[in-house]
Design a protein around this motif. Structure first.
Motif, PDB file in Angstrom:
ATOM      1  N   ARG A 159     -33.024  -0.870  31.279  1.00 41.93           N
ATOM      2  CA  ARG A 159     -34.101  -0.184  30.559  1.00 41.93           C
ATOM      3  C   ARG A 159     -33.815   1.317  30.448  1.00 41.93           C
ATOM      4  O   ARG A 159     -34.007   1.914  29.379  1.00 41.93           O
ATOM      5  CB  ARG A 159     -35.427  -0.416  31.279  1.00 41.93           C
ATOM      6  N   ALA A 160     -33.376   1.916  31.554  1.00 44.40           N
ATOM      7  CA  ALA A 160     -33.098   3.351  31.555  1.00 44.40           C
ATOM      8  C   ALA A 160     -31.950   3.696  30.610  1.00 44.40           C
ATOM      9  O   ALA A 160     -32.003   4.702  29.890  1.00 44.40           O
ATOM     10  CB  ALA A 160     -32.778   3.814  32.969  1.00 44.40           C
ATOM     11  N   LEU A 161     -30.921   2.852  30.599  1.00 42.76           N
ATOM     12  CA  LEU A 161     -29.794   3.102  29.712  1.00 42.76           C
ATOM     13  C   LEU A 161     -30.217   2.988  28.256  1.00 42.76           C
ATOM     14  O   LEU A 161     -29.800   3.799  27.407  1.00 42.76           O
ATOM     15  CB  LEU A 161     -28.654   2.126  30.022  1.00 42.76           C
ATOM     16  N   GLY A 162     -31.054   2.005  27.950  1.00 43.08           N
ATOM     17  CA  GLY A 162     -31.544   1.876  26.585  1.00 43.08           C
ATOM     18  C   GLY A 162     -32.301   3.116  26.138  1.00 43.08           C
ATOM     19  O   GLY A 162     -32.115   3.622  25.014  1.00 43.08           O
ATOM     20  N   ALA A 163     -33.185   3.636  27.005  1.00 40.87           N
ATOM     21  CA  ALA A 163     -33.935   4.845  26.681  1.00 40.87           C
ATOM     22  C   ALA A 163     -33.007   6.050  26.561  1.00 40.87           C
ATOM     23  O   ALA A 163     -33.194   6.918  25.697  1.00 40.87           O
ATOM     24  CB  ALA A 163     -34.999   5.097  27.746  1.00 40.87           C
ATOM     25  N   ARG A 223     -33.096   9.467  36.989  1.00 45.19           N
ATOM     26  CA  ARG A 223     -34.439  10.014  36.790  1.00 45.19           C
ATOM     27  C   ARG A 223     -35.327   9.016  36.068  1.00 45.19           C
ATOM     28  O   ARG A 223     -36.496   8.814  36.432  1.00 45.19           O
ATOM     29  CB  ARG A 223     -34.353  11.312  35.980  1.00 45.19           C
ATOM     30  N   ARG A 224     -34.775   8.375  35.046  1.00 43.58           N
ATOM     31  CA  ARG A 224     -35.571   7.411  34.276  1.00 43.58           C
ATOM     32  C   ARG A 224     -35.939   6.198  35.136  1.00 43.58           C
ATOM     33  O   ARG A 224     -37.051   5.671  35.015  1.00 43.58           O
ATOM     34  CB  ARG A 224     -34.797   6.971  33.032  1.00 43.58           C
ATOM     35  N   VAL A 225     -35.016   5.748  35.991  1.00 47.23           N
ATOM     36  CA  VAL A 225     -35.332   4.625  36.878  1.00 47.23           C
ATOM     37  C   VAL A 225     -36.459   5.012  37.826  1.00 47.23           C
ATOM     38  O   VAL A 225     -37.420   4.263  38.033  1.00 47.23           O
ATOM     39  CB  VAL A 225     -34.077   4.184  37.658  1.00 47.23           C
ATOM     40  N   THR A 226     -36.367   6.197  38.405  1.00 46.33           N
ATOM     41  CA  THR A 226     -37.380   6.657  39.355  1.00 46.33           C
ATOM     42  C   THR A 226     -38.753   6.782  38.700  1.00 46.33           C
ATOM     43  O   THR A 226     -39.784   6.414  39.290  1.00 46.33           O
ATOM     44  CB  THR A 226     -36.968   8.013  39.958  1.00 46.33           C
ATOM     45  N   ALA A 227     -38.770   7.281  37.469  1.00 49.78           N
ATOM     46  CA  ALA A 227     -40.042   7.540  36.773  1.00 49.78           C
ATOM     47  C   ALA A 227     -40.468   6.398  35.856  1.00 49.78           C
ATOM     48  O   ALA A 227     -41.512   6.501  35.197  1.00 49.78           O
ATOM     49  CB  ALA A 227     -39.927   8.824  35.959  1.00 49.78           C
ATOM     50  N   SER A 228     -39.694   5.321  35.785  1.00 50.36           N
ATOM     51  CA  SER A 228     -39.938   4.234  34.819  1.00 50.36           C
ATOM     52  C   SER A 228     -40.118   4.815  33.412  1.00 50.36           C
ATOM     53  O   SER A 228     -41.044   4.461  32.675  1.00 50.36           O
ATOM     54  CB  SER A 228     -41.176   3.417  35.227  1.00 50.36           C
ATOM     55  N   ASP A 229     -39.207   5.714  33.051  1.00 47.99           N
ATOM     56  CA  ASP A 229     -39.304   6.452  31.787  1.00 47.99           C
ATOM     57  C   ASP A 229     -38.552   5.711  30.682  1.00 47.99           C
ATOM     58  O   ASP A 229     -37.371   5.965  30.432  1.00 47.99           O
ATOM     59  CB  ASP A 229     -38.737   7.861  31.984  1.00 47.99           C
ATOM     60  N   TRP A 230     -39.269   4.771  30.055  1.00 45.37           N
ATOM     61  CA  TRP A 230     -38.712   4.039  28.925  1.00 45.37           C
ATOM     62  C   TRP A 230     -39.863   3.409  28.158  1.00 45.37           C
ATOM     63  O   TRP A 230     -40.979   3.257  28.673  1.00 45.37           O
ATOM     64  CB  TRP A 230     -37.736   2.953  29.397  1.00 45.37           C
ATOM     65  N   ASP A 231     -39.569   3.084  26.912  1.00 45.07           N
ATOM     66  CA  ASP A 231     -40.531   2.374  26.070  1.00 45.07           C
ATOM     67  C   ASP A 231     -39.956   1.005  25.744  1.00 45.07           C
ATOM     68  O   ASP A 231     -38.809   0.895  25.293  1.00 45.07           O
ATOM     69  CB  ASP A 231     -40.799   3.150  24.773  1.00 45.07           C
ATOM     70  N   LEU A 232     -40.759  -0.042  25.960  1.00 43.76           N
ATOM     71  CA  LEU A 232     -40.310  -1.402  25.687  1.00 43.76           C
ATOM     72  C   LEU A 232     -40.736  -1.825  24.295  1.00 43.76           C
ATOM     73  O   LEU A 232     -41.819  -1.476  23.822  1.00 43.76           O
ATOM     74  CB  LEU A 232     -40.869  -2.362  26.739  1.00 43.76           C
ATOM     75  N   GLU A 233     -39.878  -2.580  23.647  1.00 40.51           N
ATOM     76  CA  GLU A 233     -40.128  -3.027  22.275  1.00 40.51           C
ATOM     77  C   GLU A 233     -41.045  -4.254  22.251  1.00 40.51           C
ATOM     78  O   GLU A 233     -41.113  -5.023  23.224  1.00 40.51           O
ATOM     79  CB  GLU A 233     -38.805  -3.380  21.594  1.00 40.51           C
ATOM     80  N   ALA A 234     -41.716  -4.428  21.142  1.00 43.73           N
ATOM     81  CA  ALA A 234     -42.496  -5.645  20.908  1.00 43.73           C
ATOM     82  C   ALA A 234     -41.547  -6.811  20.626  1.00 43.73           C
ATOM     83  O   ALA A 234     -40.325  -6.635  20.526  1.00 43.73           O
ATOM     84  CB  ALA A 234     -43.450  -5.437  19.740  1.00 43.73           C
ATOM     85  N   TRP A 235     -42.110  -7.978  20.479  1.00 43.11           N
ATOM     86  CA  TRP A 235     -41.306  -9.194  20.329  1.00 43.11           C
ATOM     87  C   TRP A 235     -40.312  -9.125  19.184  1.00 43.11           C
ATOM     88  O   TRP A 235     -39.216  -9.707  19.256  1.00 43.11           O
ATOM     89  CB  TRP A 235     -42.229 -10.401  20.139  1.00 43.11           C
ATOM     90  N   ASP A 236     -40.687  -8.403  18.102  1.00 42.14           N
ATOM     91  CA  ASP A 236     -39.817  -8.380  16.915  1.00 42.14           C
ATOM     92  C   ASP A 236     -38.859  -7.180  16.913  1.00 42.14           C
ATOM     93  O   ASP A 236     -38.161  -6.952  15.932  1.00 42.14           O
ATOM     94  CB  ASP A 236     -40.660  -8.378  15.641  1.00 42.14           C
ATOM     95  N   GLY A 237     -38.828  -6.442  18.028  1.00 40.82           N
ATOM     96  CA  GLY A 237     -37.914  -5.301  18.100  1.00 40.82           C
ATOM     97  C   GLY A 237     -36.870  -5.431  19.190  1.00 40.82           C
ATOM     98  O   GLY A 237     -36.140  -4.478  19.479  1.00 40.82           O
ATOM     99  N   LEU A 238     -36.801  -6.625  19.812  1.00 42.00           N
ATOM    100  CA  LEU A 238     -35.865  -6.821  20.918  1.00 42.00           C
ATOM    101  C   LEU A 238     -34.409  -6.828  20.441  1.00 42.00           C
ATOM    102  O   LEU A 238     -34.106  -7.257  19.318  1.00 42.00           O
ATOM    103  CB  LEU A 238     -36.159  -8.143  21.623  1.00 42.00           C
ATOM    104  N   GLY A 239     -33.531  -6.374  21.293  1.00 39.91           N
ATOM    105  CA  GLY A 239     -32.117  -6.407  20.970  1.00 39.91           C
ATOM    106  C   GLY A 239     -31.553  -7.808  21.107  1.00 39.91           C
ATOM    107  O   GLY A 239     -32.152  -8.693  21.716  1.00 39.91           O
ATOM    108  N   SER A 240     -30.357  -8.000  20.563  1.00 36.23           N
ATOM    109  CA  SER A 240     -29.695  -9.305  20.615  1.00 36.23           C
ATOM    110  C   SER A 240     -28.675  -9.337  21.751  1.00 36.23           C
ATOM    111  O   SER A 240     -28.353  -8.309  22.345  1.00 36.23           O
ATOM    112  CB  SER A 240     -28.987  -9.585  19.287  1.00 36.23           C
ATOM    113  N   ARG A 241     -28.189 -10.522  22.054  1.00 36.50           N
ATOM    114  CA  ARG A 241     -27.103 -10.678  23.024  1.00 36.50           C
ATOM    115  C   ARG A 241     -26.084 -11.640  22.453  1.00 36.50           C
ATOM    116  O   ARG A 241     -26.396 -12.800  22.181  1.00 36.50           O
ATOM    117  CB  ARG A 241     -27.631 -11.199  24.363  1.00 36.50           C
ATOM    118  N   THR A 242     -24.871 -11.145  22.240  1.00 37.50           N
ATOM    119  CA  THR A 242     -23.812 -11.964  21.666  1.00 37.50           C
ATOM    120  C   THR A 242     -22.566 -11.883  22.537  1.00 37.50           C
ATOM    121  O   THR A 242     -22.332 -10.893  23.235  1.00 37.50           O
ATOM    122  CB  THR A 242     -23.457 -11.502  20.236  1.00 37.50           C
ATOM    123  N   THR A 243     -21.771 -12.938  22.485  1.00 41.73           N
ATOM    124  CA  THR A 243     -20.519 -12.985  23.227  1.00 41.73           C
ATOM    125  C   THR A 243     -19.421 -12.319  22.410  1.00 41.73           C
ATOM    126  O   THR A 243     -19.312 -12.553  21.195  1.00 41.73           O
ATOM    127  CB  THR A 243     -20.132 -14.440  23.527  1.00 41.73           C
TER     128      THR A 243
END
Length: 443
Positions: A25-29, A126-146
């Motif tokens: 989450r922190a890396l994404g933010a 810092r972001r991990v400590t502060a939970s500093d991130w915004d999570l996406e809604a269902w239609d904004g999630l990233g994909s996972r591919t091999t």
């Protein structure tokens, strides 16, 4: 959270799925704030715990809208070198590198192939400590591919190396370094392997390729017609070498060999503060300077970005050719090592490099940070300032040697190292350094 080699420690204690989720989450933010590509290449070493940690990390990335490019089980340099070509904003390897099987970890990579520097690591923490991130809604999630990253790495190794026809023994240590076998085979070598089956419990030998752990490799090389032996750790960012006569080469000797080959007169080489003075003397005879860095491949790589730095290395087995990549690439180092051995036996080369007595140990130090501050003050008072370096711990140069005091990154210890041209003097410097720790600890 971050040490010199990323996040690392026992699974279920220091390293958990919850930690991996938050790092994702922190890396994404972090990528969003910087405006970097919202794609991340992810890989892992063969430890079974890596499966759930990658799943948690990928979930955290996807929750922040980042696409995950999953390279599966792959060497750390394979993943690090894939970030830029895959137009990703970062790479992540779930690995504890040379640590034992109960450990795992997380290391982050930039598109240049360089590990995350201090500023970027600090932002993630810092972001991990502060939970500093915004999570996406269902239609904004990233994909996972091999994705396939190992083939490109192998092809690059072959492209960067002239054909070879040597007999080589490679001890993979049950790790992820199989790309070395494939590349050297493609280059024309006859390759014999030890501990080649990936297995994160490391049944063949402990993951760190020390002299004691590589006795089987040294014996096989000595009793065969092999030109050279190669040993990797669990994620193949490290390489240790065995000469054709079965001699296990020390890290300082290997560093000197690689550096002398890579650098020309007027160049510099980046090495950590615990490197033998023999390396500096050997290179000075060739007109090559030494730039000392804090211990850790991250710091060596940062220094290697300077235009006159031709090579960077650590006696622990991390080798960096900045014109090729800024990550420690054990498989590439293997190709360079075999090429050197094909031109002239490694044992002959090593015989020209001086070796000096060196003493290493640790002293218990509760409150190690305060202890090291008192040590620093007392050494600056006892020695001329020009002889004292506080780049990483405290290193003191004497007329006939040096000693180094560094706080352990994970334990209540101060590491003590001393080297001199004579054994008695090395022992005396070690005792002197140890006494500073004892005094600063109130004992």
């Amino acid at each position: 959270m971050f040490g010199t080699s990323g996040i690392r420690g026992p699974v279920g204690e220091t390293v958990t799925a919850a930690v991996a989720l938050d790092v994702g989450r922190a890396l994404g933010a972090h990528l969003r704030t910087r405006g970097d590509p919202r794609r991340v290449v992810v890989g892992r070493d063969p430890r079974e715990s890596g499966t759930l940690l990658v799943d948690a990390l990928a979930a955290g990335l996807r929750e922040t809208g980042v696409d995950v490019l999953d390279a599966g089980v792959a060497a750390t340099p394979t993943v690090a070198r894939a970030v830029g070509p895959m137009d990703a904003g970062a790479g992540v390897v779930v690995t504890a590198s040379h640590n034992p099987a109960p450990d795992n970890g997380i290391k982050l990579w930039q598109p240049s192939g360089q590990a995350f520097d201090a500023d970027r690591r600090d932002d993630i923490e810092r972001r991990v400590t502060a939970s500093d991130w915004d999570l996406e809604a269902w239609d904004g999630l990233g994909s996972r591919t091999t994705v396939e990253a190992t083939t490109a790495h192998r092809e690059r190794l072959v492209e960067a190396t002239a054909p070879l026809a040597e007999q080589v023994v490679i001890d993979l240590g049950n790790g992820a370094g199989g790309v070395t076998v494939d590349a050297l085979t493609d280059l024309g070598c006859a390759v014999e392997t030890l501990n080649a089956q990936p297995d994160g419990s490391f049944p063949g030998r402990p993951s760190e390729p020390t002299a004691a752990n590589c006795e089987s490799l040294a014996t096989l090389v000595r009793e065969s017609d092999a030109t050279v032996g190669v040993a990797h750790d669990g994620d193949a960012d490290r390489l240790r070498a065995v000469a054709g006569d079965g001699t296990y080469l020390s890290g300082d000797v290997t560093l000197a060999l690689f550096a002398a080959d890579a650098a020309s007169a007027g160049d510099r080489v980046a090495v950590p503060v615990d490197t033998s003075l023999a390396v500096e003397e050997y290179l000075a005879e060739r007109g090559v300077g030494v730039e000392r860095t804090p211990v850790g491949d991250t710091y060596v790589a940062a220094t290697a970005t300077a235009p006159d730095v031709a090579f960077g290395g650590e006696p622990s087995g991390a080798w960096i050719w900045p014109d090729e990549t800024l990550c420690p690439d054990g498989p590439y180092a293997a190709c360079r090592l075999v090429a050197l051995a094909s031109e002239r036996p490694l044992a002959e080369r090593a015989s020209e490099i001086p070796t000096y007595p060196i003493e290493r140990g640790s002293r218990t130090a509760e409150g190690k940070t305060a202890v090291m501050e008192r040590v620093r003050e007392r050494l600056l008072a006892a020695y001329d300032e020009s002889r004292v370096s506080t780049l990483d711990g405290v290193r003191v140069e004497t007329d006939d040697g040096w000693f180094l005091l560094r706080a352990s990154g994970t334990q209540p210890l101060v590491r003590v190292t001393a080297e001199a041209r004579e054994k008695e003097r090395a022992a005396a410097l070690f005792e002197e350094a140890s006494e500073y720790v004892e005094t600063a600890s109130g004992r």
